[in-house]
Structures are given as structure tokens and as C-alpha cells.
Design a protein around this motif. Structure first.
Motif, PDB file in Angstrom:
ATOM      1  N   PRO A   1       0.856  -1.382  -0.225  1.00 18.33           N
ATOM      2  CA  PRO A   1      -0.067   0.057  -0.141  1.00 18.33           C
ATOM      3  C   PRO A   1       0.685   1.300   0.054  1.00 18.33           C
ATOM      4  O   PRO A   1       0.341   2.183  -0.234  1.00 18.33           O
ATOM      5  N   LEU A   2       2.110   1.232   0.482  1.00 23.11           N
ATOM      6  CA  LEU A   2       2.906   2.184   0.327  1.00 23.11           C
ATOM      7  C   LEU A   2       3.801   2.568  -1.043  1.00 23.11           C
ATOM      8  O   LEU A   2       4.692   3.442  -0.799  1.00 23.11           O
ATOM      9  N   ALA A   3       3.516   1.786  -1.993  1.00 23.80           N
ATOM     10  CA  ALA A   3       4.398   1.681  -3.010  1.00 23.80           C
ATOM     11  C   ALA A   3       4.147   2.480  -3.942  1.00 23.80           C
ATOM     12  O   ALA A   3       2.941   3.098  -3.817  1.00 23.80           O
ATOM     13  N   THR A   4       4.967   3.020  -4.848  1.00 22.70           N
ATOM     14  CA  THR A   4       4.736   4.094  -5.879  1.00 22.70           C
ATOM     15  C   THR A   4       3.657   3.443  -6.771  1.00 22.70           C
ATOM     16  O   THR A   4       2.813   4.323  -7.041  1.00 22.70           O
ATOM     17  N   GLY A   5       3.944   2.373  -6.985  1.00 19.86           N
ATOM     18  CA  GLY A   5       2.604   1.668  -7.986  1.00 19.86           C
ATOM     19  C   GLY A   5       2.228   0.349  -7.246  1.00 19.86           C
ATOM     20  O   GLY A   5       2.660  -0.599  -7.469  1.00 19.86           O
ATOM     21  N   PRO A   6       1.132   0.436  -6.469  1.00 20.01           N
ATOM     22  CA  PRO A   6       0.777  -0.468  -5.718  1.00 20.01           C
ATOM     23  C   PRO A   6       0.451  -1.687  -6.512  1.00 20.01           C
ATOM     24  O   PRO A   6       0.586  -2.732  -5.991  1.00 20.01           O
ATOM     25  N   ALA A   7      -0.027  -1.675  -7.737  1.00 18.03           N
ATOM     26  CA  ALA A   7      -0.388  -2.758  -8.530  1.00 18.03           C
ATOM     27  C   ALA A   7       0.919  -3.686  -8.874  1.00 18.03           C
ATOM     28  O   ALA A   7       0.708  -4.776  -8.845  1.00 18.03           O
ATOM     29  N   TYR A   8       1.917  -2.904  -9.432  1.00 15.56           N
ATOM     30  CA  TYR A   8       3.232  -3.501  -9.378  1.00 15.56           C
ATOM     31  C   TYR A   8       3.471  -4.389  -8.338  1.00 15.56           C
ATOM     32  O   TYR A   8       4.370  -5.416  -8.430  1.00 15.56           O
ATOM     33  N   ALA A   9       3.355  -3.832  -6.829  1.00 15.47           N
ATOM     34  CA  ALA A   9       4.168  -4.651  -5.870  1.00 15.47           C
ATOM     35  C   ALA A   9       3.292  -5.686  -5.657  1.00 15.47           C
ATOM     36  O   ALA A   9       3.782  -6.719  -4.967  1.00 15.47           O
ATOM     37  N   TRP A  10       1.977  -5.586  -5.794  1.00 14.34           N
ATOM     38  CA  TRP A  10       1.119  -6.725  -5.539  1.00 14.34           C
ATOM     39  C   TRP A  10       1.475  -7.905  -6.588  1.00 14.34           C
ATOM     40  O   TRP A  10       1.383  -8.982  -5.926  1.00 14.34           O
ATOM     41  N   ALA A  11       1.541  -7.287  -7.676  1.00 13.05           N
ATOM     42  CA  ALA A  11       2.021  -8.516  -8.750  1.00 13.05           C
ATOM     43  C   ALA A  11       3.441  -9.121  -8.488  1.00 13.05           C
ATOM     44  O   ALA A  11       3.460 -10.286  -8.660  1.00 13.05           O
ATOM     45  N   ALA A  12       4.370  -8.373  -7.963  1.00 13.79           N
ATOM     46  CA  ALA A  12       5.639  -8.801  -7.627  1.00 13.79           C
ATOM     47  C   ALA A  12       5.419  -9.901  -6.297  1.00 13.79           C
ATOM     48  O   ALA A  12       6.076 -10.849  -6.426  1.00 13.79           O
ATOM     49  N   PHE A  13       4.725  -9.467  -5.333  1.00 13.82           N
ATOM     50  CA  PHE A  13       4.529 -10.222  -4.007  1.00 13.82           C
ATOM     51  C   PHE A  13       3.721 -11.465  -4.406  1.00 13.82           C
ATOM     52  O   PHE A  13       3.986 -12.521  -3.927  1.00 13.82           O
ATOM     53  N   SER A  14       2.580 -11.401  -5.229  1.00 16.72           N
ATOM     54  CA  SER A  14       1.618 -12.430  -5.423  1.00 16.72           C
ATOM     55  C   SER A  14       1.968 -13.595  -6.480  1.00 16.72           C
ATOM     56  O   SER A  14       1.489 -14.606  -6.797  1.00 16.72           O
ATOM     57  N   ASP A  15       3.310 -13.252  -7.170  1.00 20.32           N
ATOM     58  CA  ASP A  15       3.335 -14.263  -8.440  1.00 20.32           C
ATOM     59  C   ASP A  15       4.476 -15.179  -7.798  1.00 20.32           C
ATOM     60  O   ASP A  15       4.193 -16.020  -6.914  1.00 20.32           O
ATOM     61  N   THR A  16       5.692 -14.974  -8.059  1.00 21.65           N
ATOM     62  CA  THR A  16       6.673 -16.010  -7.755  1.00 21.65           C
ATOM     63  C   THR A  16       6.988 -15.973  -6.317  1.00 21.65           C
ATOM     64  O   THR A  16       7.401 -17.133  -5.389  1.00 21.65           O
ATOM     65  N   PHE A  17       7.044 -14.981  -5.555  1.00 23.08           N
ATOM     66  CA  PHE A  17       7.791 -14.871  -4.412  1.00 23.08           C
ATOM     67  C   PHE A  17       6.726 -15.707  -3.163  1.00 23.08           C
ATOM     68  O   PHE A  17       7.550 -16.258  -2.318  1.00 23.08           O
ATOM     69  N   ILE A  18       5.499 -15.304  -3.294  1.00 22.47           N
ATOM     70  CA  ILE A  18       4.807 -16.029  -2.347  1.00 22.47           C
ATOM     71  C   ILE A  18       4.780 -17.532  -2.617  1.00 22.47           C
ATOM     72  O   ILE A  18       4.672 -18.233  -1.550  1.00 22.47           O
ATOM     73  N   ARG A  19       4.922 -18.046  -3.683  1.00 19.98           N
ATOM     74  CA  ARG A  19       5.081 -19.217  -3.938  1.00 19.98           C
ATOM     75  C   ARG A  19       6.183 -19.776  -3.332  1.00 19.98           C
ATOM     76  O   ARG A  19       6.371 -21.084  -2.738  1.00 19.98           O
ATOM     77  N   CYS A  20       7.529 -19.207  -3.378  1.00 17.20           N
ATOM     78  CA  CYS A  20       8.936 -19.569  -2.899  1.00 17.20           C
ATOM     79  C   CYS A  20       8.571 -19.616  -1.223  1.00 17.20           C
ATOM     80  O   CYS A  20       9.059 -20.648  -0.779  1.00 17.20           O
ATOM     81  N   VAL A  21       7.588 -18.717  -0.585  1.00 20.38           N
ATOM     82  CA  VAL A  21       7.619 -18.726   0.814  1.00 20.38           C
ATOM     83  C   VAL A  21       6.930 -20.083   1.104  1.00 20.38           C
ATOM     84  O   VAL A  21       7.292 -20.576   2.057  1.00 20.38           O
ATOM     85  N   VAL A  22       5.824 -20.228   0.663  1.00 18.80           N
ATOM     86  CA  VAL A  22       5.102 -21.543   0.738  1.00 18.80           C
ATOM     87  C   VAL A  22       5.719 -22.790   0.485  1.00 18.80           C
ATOM     88  O   VAL A  22       5.935 -23.809   1.630  1.00 18.80           O
ATOM     89  N   ILE A  23       6.422 -22.895  -0.522  1.00 13.94           N
ATOM     90  CA  ILE A  23       7.039 -24.090  -0.730  1.00 13.94           C
ATOM     91  C   ILE A  23       8.430 -24.287   0.045  1.00 13.94           C
ATOM     92  O   ILE A  23       8.854 -25.476   0.509  1.00 13.94           O
ATOM     93  N   PHE A  24       9.006 -23.156   0.403  1.00 15.04           N
ATOM     94  CA  PHE A  24      10.095 -23.338   1.322  1.00 15.04           C
ATOM     95  C   PHE A  24       9.565 -23.843   2.865  1.00 15.04           C
ATOM     96  O   PHE A  24      10.199 -24.806   3.240  1.00 15.04           O
ATOM     97  N   ILE A  25       8.391 -23.409   3.240  1.00 13.36           N
ATOM     98  CA  ILE A  25       7.845 -24.115   4.624  1.00 13.36           C
ATOM     99  C   ILE A  25       7.314 -25.485   4.533  1.00 13.36           C
ATOM    100  O   ILE A  25       7.651 -26.214   5.243  1.00 13.36           O
ATOM    101  N   VAL A  26       6.796 -26.021   3.217  1.00 10.77           N
ATOM    102  CA  VAL A  26       6.381 -27.200   3.127  1.00 10.77           C
ATOM    103  C   VAL A  26       7.794 -28.065   2.941  1.00 10.77           C
ATOM    104  O   VAL A  26       7.869 -29.183   3.682  1.00 10.77           O
ATOM    105  N   MET A  27       8.654 -27.393   2.447  1.00 15.08           N
ATOM    106  CA  MET A  27       9.983 -28.298   2.264  1.00 15.08           C
ATOM    107  C   MET A  27      10.622 -28.672   3.445  1.00 15.08           C
ATOM    108  O   MET A  27      11.032 -29.962   3.792  1.00 15.08           O
ATOM    109  N   ILE A  28      11.063 -27.643   4.525  1.00 18.21           N
ATOM    110  CA  ILE A  28      11.738 -27.985   5.631  1.00 18.21           C
ATOM    111  C   ILE A  28      10.873 -28.812   6.589  1.00 18.21           C
ATOM    112  O   ILE A  28      11.271 -29.642   7.548  1.00 18.21           O
TER     113      ILE A  28
END
Length: 496
Positions: free
Chosen positions: A147-174
Motif C-alpha cells: 500500500p505504500l508503493a509508488t505503484g501498488p499494482a506492481y508491488a502486488w504483482a511482484a508479491f503474489s506471483d513467484t515470491f509468495i510461492r517461494c515462501v510456501v514451498i520453503f515451509i513445506v520443504m523444511i
């Protein structure tokens, strides 16, 4: 390529003597039995060991150690299949609605199995090693930046694409990797992918298909291996794993195969002409030579130097010029070195001007870049887009497993029964160091590379703790010196 994101030339479109615990089976059920002391002399030795313990005193303050229970078989199967699809990327080669959604379908099915299984085994959603806490805080920083980003839509796209999948799979893996066989299975997938990429790169060069800047081989597809620099970074992290498996196995045939794999991947790194890949490989191999050649450091060092001399000597004619352009930007025929330097300085300026929350995830290239390029530097990417606190979290996320693997390596050095842990710990340390160097020249903070590496390290440490009953705690330098001094004094008194 993601909608709404700019096209870039780089971003992929308590113990005094804690009893040793052994695993045994009784009527098909697992029980853990305490190994009995065989003689009074051992009890005497345990008293002596209180002055020279095998592990730091600070470990007494830690919570009781828990052992890995059997389980998560279906979860691991889903994780294994997801990793195969992630690396193979069938949607890039056989586009269809099914292939494009295949990884997502497998991930959702894996999560559906993982959550109830994890609660039944541990009573909690995830284990909480320090790396998990750091990653969750880093994820929180990403959310705050939206919400504090210059372009919130770009920030949501970066967060919700590959990054959040990396977080979830990391937790599953360990949580799902509970045996050595499972960990080695994932490592072998990465090794096979490294061979596939290397053979393809060498074959392309042989056929004259060096299409990147008219002299560099490209990657495979348009995803995480589509850019030659990203492919080189991945190979840099897998070469030390192949070398660790080479030292950790006894069969001559397997040793030959692992050695050939390592040489093949090093050759492919050269053909990518990646300067960051070369520097990362240099650091990783230098670290391996130092750690694995403790008793023969001179000979190991000379062999490592010989390998690098041969790589440069057998490399294409303009490879040396490409490396020299690291220090003399004018030697770069396409001027990419000067462009990267400009983006580096610009990203540092943006990070200094926005030190608390940054400009938002994924917002640097479209709003702050000189030519709508990414930062070409993972650390300034995080600092500019998420702030200095997020940068500290990210660096700690990478450095924490590096230090704890070092503790595992110190505890297992010279112990034949735990040599497999020693070699893999050192190999993964080298992989993390190689990543840290190579990622200085790549914007990969939100991509898969480091999350799989750190997960490998956490899984190895948890397996070691479960088998040996020792909590891995990083020693302070003062504690380490005191411990080593007591141990040397004890050895001198025994020899006298």
C-alpha cells in the motif's frame, strides 16, 4: 512475461553429556532408546567432557530437542513433482491451459495434504527454525510495502506471483524432508537439471547458436533459466553439491559421474560468459578447496588453481576480455558493464532516499530506473524496493544457515560415521557463498534460487540434530577459542 511489468534485459520474463539417541524398531513401531554407557570409564570421561564439551555451553539454554517423526510421504511426493515441473517448465515448450496451470495444481494439492498431516505430526503448522521466522518477517515487509508503493499494482504483482510461492514451498520443504533419502532426491533433481542445461549450452555453442550478444549461449525457455546469467547462477549453486557428493560417496563409478557432472557444469558456466557466474564459481571452489583440503591444502589449492587455468585456457578466445571488463568497462563490446554500474549507483541512491519502506516490491524498474531496467543487484533491489530493514532480514536469512552449516561441519570433521553430513554441509556452504557473490550481479531476490538453497541447509541441519541428538547452536568466537583451548589441554594431559 507478466502483464504490467516492464521488459528488461535481465529479469526473467542442555547437556554435560547428552545421551546419544539411536533409532530402533519394535513391532513395526519407531522407538528411541538411550544408548547405555558401557563402563565406568565412560562416565569418568563424561565428567571430563564437561570442561571440554563437544558443543557450546549456550546450547543448554535451548528448548528440548525434538526428533523427526516419519510422515509426510504424500506431501513429499507432491513437493518432488512440483520441483520437477518447476525446473522442466513444460508450459514454455508445450503451451496449453493444462501445462500453464500444472505447477499451481500440484502446489495446491500438496498444500491440501500438507496442512492436516503437519498438524497430526507436530500439532503446529510449521517448525520454527530461525530461517522461517526471518522469512516470515521478510514476507511481512513485502506486504507492508504494497500500500505504500509508488505503484501498488506492481508491488502486488511482484508479491503474489513467484515470491509468495517461494515462501510456501520453503515451509513445506523444511517440514516434509524428514530423511536423507528425501533430501538427496531433491538434490539429484537439481543435479539432473544442471546436466540438462549444461549439455544444451555446450551443444548450442557447438552448433553456432550463441545468440545472446552474438557470442554467448542462452538458457532454456523464458523462465528462471531463460537468461544466461540466471542459468550460470543456478549452475554455480549446483557445482559444489556435485563435488560434495563426489567426496561423500565411496563407489568409484558414482565418483566418476559426480566429477564429470561438476566439470560439465563448469564448462557451461564459461560458455554463458557470465561475469557474476565466474566470480561466484571462483569463491565457491576456493572455499571448497580450503575446507576439504585441511590436511593437504597446498596440493588441493594447486589443483583448484590448475582447474581455473585450464578453464580459461580452453575457453573461447574473447572470454578473458569479458572477465577483464569487470575492472575495465571499456573492454565490454556492448557496454553492459557501464549500464550495470549506472543502475547500481541509481539503486543505491533510491535506497538511501527511501530507507524505511522503499518504493515497493517490483517498483524500481518501472518508476526509478534509468532505462526501465532492474537493479542487476539483489541487495540493492531489496534495499530500494523494501527498505533497509528488509535488506537486513534478507541477508540474515542467507547468512544464518551458512553459519549453522559451519557448526555442523566443525562437529563432524574427522568423524567417519558422520562424514556424509560434513561433506554436504561444506558443499551447501559453498553453494550459498557462490549465490551471495553471483547475486550481487543479478536481481533474483524474489526468485526460487536462494529459497531452495536455504531449505536444503535447514533440512540437513534438522536431520543431523535428529540423528545425533545435538542442537546446532552457532558458537561465539570467544566460546570457540575457550573450547578449543580446553580440548587441546585435555589432549596434552592424556598424551602425557
Amino acid at each position: 512475461m507478466q502483464r504490467g511489468r516492464p521488459q528488461t534485459d535481465y529479469e526473467p520474463v542442555t547437556r554435560s553429556r547428552r545421551p546419544r539417541l539411536l533409532e530402533s524398531e519394535d513391532a513395526g513401531r519407531e522407538v528411541w532408546t538411550v544408548k547405555a554407557k558401557s563402563s565406568t570409564s565412560e562416565a569418568d570421561n563424561s565428567d571430563a567432557d564437561t570442561s571440554a564439551p563437544d558443543e557450546p555451553q549456550s546450547s543448554r539454554k535451548k528448548a528440548p530437542l525434538t526428533f523427526l517423526k516419519r510422515g509426510h510421504t504424500l506431501t513429499y511426493a507432491g513437493l518432488f513433482l512440483f520441483t520437477v515441473v518447476l525446473y522442466a517448465r513444460p508450459a514454455e515448450f508445450y503451451p496449453s491451459p493444462l501445462t500453464q496451470s500444472l505447477a499451481f495444481i500440484i502446489a495446491v494439492a500438496t498444500l491440501i495434504v500438507f496442512v492436516p498431516t503437519q498438524f497430526s505430526l507436530e500439532g503446529t503448522l510449521t517448525a520454527r527454525p530461525r530461517e522461517v521466522n526471518l522469512l516470515l518477517l521478510f514476507c511481512l515487509a513485502g506486504l507492508i510495502s504494497i500500500p505504500l508503493a509508488t505503484g501498488p499494482a506492481y508491488a502486488w504483482a511482484a508479491f503474489s506471483d513467484t515470491f509468495i510461492r517461494c515462501v510456501v514451498i520453503f515451509i513445506v520443504m523444511i517440514n516434509a524432508v524428514r530423511t536423507e533419502a528425501r533430501l538427496k532426491g531433491l538434490l539429484l533433481i537439481a543435479l539432473v537439471v544442471g546436466i540438462w542445461l549444461s549439455v544444451g549450452a555446450i551443444n548450442d555453442y557447438r552448433l553456432g547458436l550463441a545468440t545472446v550478444e552474438d557470442y554467448r549461449v542462452g538458457g532454456r525457455g523464458t523462465g528462471i533459466f531463460g537468461n544466461p546469467n540466471d542459468m550460470a547462477l543456478f549452475l554455480v549453486t549446483i557445482v559444489p553439491v556435485a563435488i560434495a557428493l563426489f567426496f561423500g560417496t565411496r563407489g568409484p563409478i558414482r565418483k566418476i559421474l559426480y566429477a564429470a557432472c561438476a566439470l560439465l557444469m563448469m564448462a557451461a558456466i564459461v560458455l554463458t560468459y557470465s561475469r557474476g557466474g565466474f566470480l561466484g564459481l571462483l569463491v565457491a571452489l576456493g572455499f571448497l578447496a580450503w575446507k576439504l583440503g585441511r590436511r593437504h591444502r597446498l596440493s588441493i589449492g594447486l589443483c583448484t588453481l590448475l582447474i581455473f587455468v585450464l578453464l580459461i585456457a580452453l575457453a573461447p578466445g574473447n572470454y578473458t576480455m569479458r572477465l577483464l571488463s569487470i575492472f575495465v568497462p571499456s573492454l565490454d563490446p556492448v557496454g553492459s558493464s557501464s549500464s550495470r554500474k549506472a543502475e547500481l549507483l541509481r539503486s543505491i541512491q533510491v535506497a538511501v532516499n527511501n530507507p524505511v519502506f522503499g518504493v515497493g516490491m517490483g517498483n524500481y524498474a518501472p518508476f526509478m530506473s534509468v532505462r526501465e531496467h532492474v537493479t542487476h543487484n539483489t541487495y540493492t533491489e531489496v534495499a530500494a524496493e523494501m527498505g533497509m530493514a528488509a535488506l537486513c532480514l534478507y541477508v540474515m536469512f542467507v547468512v544464518t544457515p551458512l553459519r549453522r552449516l559451519g557448526q555442523v561441519a566443525r562437529e563432524t570433521f574427522g568423524a567417519r560415521e558422520n562424514s556424509r553430513y560434513y561433506y554436504l554441509a561444506v558443499g551447501l556452504q559453498a553453494s550459498l557463498l557462490g549465490y551471495m557473490v553471483s547475486s550481487f550481479f543479478a536481481s533474483v531476490a524474489y526468485l526460487w534460487y536462494v529459497y531452495y538453497l536455504v531449505a536444503y541447509a535447514v533440512c540437513l541441519r534438522r536431520l543431523y540434530e535428529s540423528e545425533t541428538g545435538r542442537m546446532v547452536v552457532v558458537e561465539k568466537k570467544r566460546e570457540r577459542k575457550q573450547r578449543e583451548g580446553r580440548r587441546s589441554a585435555l589432549l596434552e594431559s592424556e598424551s602425557a
